[in-house]
Design a protein around this motif. Sequence first.
Motif, PDB file in Angstrom:
ATOM      1  N   ILE A 218       0.769  -1.330   0.167  1.00  0.00           N
ATOM      2  CA  ILE A 218      -0.022  -0.054  -0.091  1.00  0.00           C
ATOM      3  C   ILE A 218       0.852   1.300   0.109  1.00  0.00           C
ATOM      4  O   ILE A 218       0.592   2.243  -0.797  1.00  0.00           O
ATOM      5  CB  ILE A 218      -0.924  -0.005   1.239  1.00  0.00           C
ATOM      6  CG1 ILE A 218      -1.677  -1.283   1.166  1.00  0.00           C
ATOM      7  CG2 ILE A 218      -1.745   1.256   1.200  1.00  0.00           C
ATOM      8  CD1 ILE A 218      -2.877  -1.359   2.309  1.00  0.00           C
ATOM      9  N   LEU A 219       1.810   1.352   0.856  1.00  0.00           N
ATOM     10  CA  LEU A 219       2.554   2.343   1.049  1.00  0.00           C
ATOM     11  C   LEU A 219       3.540   2.649  -0.282  1.00  0.00           C
ATOM     12  O   LEU A 219       3.975   3.806  -0.728  1.00  0.00           O
ATOM     13  CB  LEU A 219       3.560   2.532   2.269  1.00  0.00           C
ATOM     14  CG  LEU A 219       4.370   3.527   2.431  1.00  0.00           C
ATOM     15  CD1 LEU A 219       3.653   4.897   2.857  1.00  0.00           C
ATOM     16  CD2 LEU A 219       5.348   3.201   3.652  1.00  0.00           C
ATOM     17  N   VAL A 220       4.248   1.384  -0.528  1.00  0.00           N
ATOM     18  CA  VAL A 220       5.399   1.472  -1.396  1.00  0.00           C
ATOM     19  C   VAL A 220       5.112   1.326  -3.052  1.00  0.00           C
ATOM     20  O   VAL A 220       4.230   0.406  -3.330  1.00  0.00           O
ATOM     21  CB  VAL A 220       6.405   0.422  -1.006  1.00  0.00           C
ATOM     22  CG1 VAL A 220       7.774   0.515  -1.837  1.00  0.00           C
ATOM     23  CG2 VAL A 220       6.921   0.663   0.488  1.00  0.00           C
ATOM     24  N   ASP A 221       5.490   2.218  -3.842  1.00  0.00           N
ATOM     25  CA  ASP A 221       5.547   1.913  -5.311  1.00  0.00           C
ATOM     26  C   ASP A 221       6.921   1.592  -5.776  1.00  0.00           C
ATOM     27  O   ASP A 221       8.125   2.389  -5.619  1.00  0.00           O
ATOM     28  CB  ASP A 221       5.206   3.381  -6.008  1.00  0.00           C
ATOM     29  CG  ASP A 221       4.946   3.132  -7.577  1.00  0.00           C
ATOM     30  OD1 ASP A 221       5.615   2.102  -8.028  1.00  0.00           O
ATOM     31  OD2 ASP A 221       4.713   4.116  -8.008  1.00  0.00           O
ATOM     32  N   MET A 222       7.005   0.543  -5.925  1.00  0.00           N
ATOM     33  CA  MET A 222       8.438  -0.198  -6.297  1.00  0.00           C
ATOM     34  C   MET A 222       8.956   0.509  -7.568  1.00  0.00           C
ATOM     35  O   MET A 222      10.406   0.590  -7.859  1.00  0.00           O
ATOM     36  CB  MET A 222       8.510  -1.556  -6.635  1.00  0.00           C
ATOM     37  CG  MET A 222       7.766  -2.060  -7.907  1.00  0.00           C
ATOM     38  SD  MET A 222       7.862  -3.757  -8.212  1.00  0.00           S
ATOM     39  CE  MET A 222       6.718  -4.353  -7.223  1.00  0.00           C
ATOM     40  N   ASN A 223       8.327   1.298  -8.460  1.00  0.00           N
ATOM     41  CA  ASN A 223       8.885   2.109  -9.537  1.00  0.00           C
ATOM     42  C   ASN A 223       9.136   3.639  -9.198  1.00  0.00           C
ATOM     43  O   ASN A 223       9.550   4.279 -10.091  1.00  0.00           O
ATOM     44  CB  ASN A 223       7.823   2.034 -10.697  1.00  0.00           C
ATOM     45  CG  ASN A 223       7.573   0.617 -11.087  1.00  0.00           C
ATOM     46  OD1 ASN A 223       8.480  -0.055 -11.414  1.00  0.00           O
ATOM     47  ND2 ASN A 223       6.363  -0.005 -11.520  1.00  0.00           N
TER      48      ASN A 223
END
Length: 754
Positions: free
Chosen positions: A262-267
């Motif tokens: 939810i918190l992290v956008d890997m891009n």
Amino acid sequence: MEKLGSVYEPRDVEARLYPWWRDAGYFRPHDDASKPTYTVVLPPPNVTGRLHMGHALTATVQDALVRWRRMCGDAALWLPGTDHAGISTQVMVERQLVKEGTSREQIGREAFLQRTWKWKEEHGGHIDRQHEAIGASLEWSRYRFTMDPVSSRAVREAFVRLFEQGLVYRAFRLINWDYLSQTALSDLEVEHREADGSLWHLAYPVEDSGEVLVVATTRPETMLGDTAVAVHPDDPRYKHLIGRRVVLPLTGRRVPIVGDPILVDMNFGTGAVKVTPAHDFNDFEVGKRHSLELVCVIDKHGKINDNAPGRFRGLMVQEAREAVVEALRAEGALVKVEPHKLSLGYSQRTGIVCEPLPSDQWFVRTGPLAEPAIAAVREGRTKFVPEYRTNDYFRWMENIHDWCISRQLWWGHRIPAWHCAECRGITVDRADPERCRHCGSLAIEQDPDVLDTWFSSGLWPLTCLGWPDDSADMRRFYPTALMETGWDILFFWVARMMMLGLHFGGDVPFRQVFLHSMVLGEDGRKMSKMRGNVVDPQELIEQYGADSLRFYLATMAGQDQGIIFNRARVEGYRNFCNKLWNASRFALMNLEDFGAAELAEFRASVIEAAEVGPLSVADRWILARALETAAQVDGLLAEFRLDLAAHAVYQFVWYELCDWYLELAKPSLREGGPLAERRATQGTLATVFDLVLRTLHPFIPFITEEIWQRLPRPAGAPASLMLAAFPQPTAREGAKVLRMAGPVERAGAILQDE
């Protein structure tokens, strides 16, 4: 017939007429229960406030609409009052104490509240007197203050009911903290503005590994309170690290690496995010999801506390930021720094940047309240003008957060909740309890906090009408007809009134919401003392008269985005008032031998019998145009187009009545001419000026009343113009007729032959 003076003196007229209107009871709604009601509540200004241009615009628009509906025969009720303005008023009194070398803590709560009530009594009436100066026809006998006994009882009843229904609760949550005023704020009291900042990239070594996780932050000082680093659980770069720990620079604390989709956008960025649950709203939710430790490193005074390493303790946030960055650089943990645009949350009360801090606070569960408020607007039970603001309302209401309603202040409605020292239970009651409801202990103490000011003002349409009692006013005047206010408090106030009004009143609090624009300085920017572009409406009233300012504001009321103030136009409308005054002097000089009897004969023969033969072409033309203008104004007011309505009657008076008809009428009025011709033109003059003054009265009440009092009037006419009927056209016997029929008067005027 008393003559008008050679020059119109607004001060003399205004100072004389307003007390007469008020003391005669003309602002009260009539008692005829068969007539529709038209109820408006004045947005309560701060009790210690002064009239500013926003207040002047609100008063002008509301008074014009109320006077119009009153003249249309409605039981019009405009309810006045003021707000206790919790933070603002407390700050003023605290400043006074500082000048005296003391503080609220030193003198204690009871003494401080006594001082604040004294301050309120000394400074609280200014804005009421200024509303009188602008001509506001408010029903002063029903005056409300948000901390008077009626309001206090309503606020307590609302809180207790919501608590009993599970819609008010106390919880340990992250809130916006204003360290200058030492209180929590709701989300709406925090103004987010873009600012130039930096993005610091920090290296966190993975425990027992040669790997390093690089995180980026706009607030490096909060890394002292990090309790995790989050990565995306599907990120191939970091999957193997989930469950391990990193070593925080400067503190040496070991914190876990967690997977959070939810918190992290890997891009985005490095794909690794530092988590500080005590100082970031998103991180607080991450902390709950992963049961993370909550380490608060900033105290309620905006300083680094004892949970941080000693060298940073006691530093203000900005000082700590610089010190932490230097320490990270020295330790080799600062990878790089980039310029970055960021959004900062500023307190609308004090202007400082708010700190997200964890705290025990009281909240309203808004979801169940928002649903019926959304439905009411979708069903058309409440309509917004301009219509596109409806989408703004939906957008916010459909994404609403629970409302933090507790404030760490002393001035306000103290929360009616008692905490038990024995069982830790909370007792909420309508009367002050002596024992804990849960264990019976006497060791109970009232919650020290007070309620958010918007909580009491959210009940405003209810408390103004006597809720929670089943009062006669509630039965007759609720729901109110109109809420007219600035678009900038749609969420602060209008939405809250919708939720609370529906929940407690059983219906929407108002049928229509008219959101006017903001008055800007002559430089096109928001008025501000710091910018030096503030315009004092009281000074304008003293210089040009209330009517001139009112007419100017009415002509600008249709602008949607912003009204750029123009002093020259206020002066121009003073010239219009003078033009009307001089035209009326001409008319009255030619009506000295034309009294009530002659007017009655004219109306009986020309109006009632529709014998238009004695009228000249000019007479018939100006009667037709006066009636058409009145009908046009009536329709435009119904659409809230005060600007077009004011413009229409201005154009008629200046260019048709004054520039043309008065010149055309002079030959018929000459001495020695045919009496029938003279009487027809005199009757036309008296009727047209009567119509014009009625049509103009909602906009410029003082000068119109002063002139109207000197016009010949038939027997049974009301004592005041504000009680006369607004012109309403109807069809009768093949002629378009304007009936000036109201609760006090019955008369008519022919429009034209068909």
